[in-house]
Design a protein around this motif. Structure first.
Motif, PDB file in Angstrom:
ATOM      1  N   UNK A  89       0.835  -1.190   0.000  1.00 37.61           N
ATOM      2  CA  UNK A  89       0.000   0.000   0.000  1.00 37.61           C
ATOM      3  C   UNK A  89       0.879   1.252   0.000  1.00 37.61           C
ATOM      4  N   UNK A  90       0.502   2.234  -0.801  1.00 35.24           N
ATOM      5  CA  UNK A  90       1.198   3.521  -0.827  1.00 35.24           C
ATOM      6  C   UNK A  90       0.483   4.429   0.161  1.00 35.24           C
ATOM      7  N   UNK A  91       1.206   4.974   1.152  1.00 37.21           N
ATOM      8  CA  UNK A  91       0.548   5.808   2.167  1.00 37.21           C
ATOM      9  C   UNK A  91      -0.151   7.028   1.571  1.00 37.21           C
ATOM     10  N   UNK A  92      -1.236   7.418   2.210  1.00 31.10           N
ATOM     11  CA  UNK A  92      -2.020   8.557   1.752  1.00 31.10           C
ATOM     12  C   UNK A  92      -1.165   9.823   1.665  1.00 31.10           C
ATOM     13  N   UNK A  93      -0.278  10.021   2.615  1.00 29.02           N
ATOM     14  CA  UNK A  93       0.562  11.220   2.612  1.00 29.02           C
ATOM     15  C   UNK A  93       1.442  11.275   1.358  1.00 29.02           C
TER      16      UNK A  93
END
Length: 88
Positions: A45-49
C-alpha cells in the motif's frame, strides 16, 4: 563575446539550450494521472501522505528508491557542436 568562428551570444545559447533540455527531460519523468493506492512493483500500500505529496505516484518509497539507484546517469554533454562537448 564569442570567439573564433562563433557569433556573439552563441555560448549563452548553448547553455540555455542545455538547461531547457534538462528541464524538459525532468518534466517528462514526473508522474501523471491519478495516484495508485498500491505499488506497481511490490503491491504494498502507498501511504495517503505520499499520494497527496506526489500526485500520480506509482511506486512505494522503497521501490522508487531502487528504481532511482538503477537509473543510468545522464551524461549531460552539449550535443550542439561545441568543441568541449565533442571531446568528452
Amino acid at each position: 563575446m564569442a570567439g573564433g568562428w562563433s557569433r556573439d551570444g552563441a555560448v549563452q545559447e548553448q547553455i540555455d539550450s542545455t538547461i531547457e533540455d534538462a528541464l524538459q527531460r525532468a518534466r517528462s519523468e514526473l508522474p501523471q494521472g491519478e495516484s495508485r493506492k498500491h505499488c506497481e512493483e511490490c503491491d504494498d500500500e502507498i501511504p495517503q501522505a505520499r499520494r497527496e505529496a506526489v500526485p500520480g505516484v506509482r511506486l512505494c518509497i522503497a521501490c522508487q528508491g531502487e528504481r532511482d539507484k538503477q537509473r543510468t546517469a545522464f551524461s549531460g554533454y552539449n550535443r550542439r557542436g561545441s568543441k568541449d562537448s565533442q571531446l568528452r
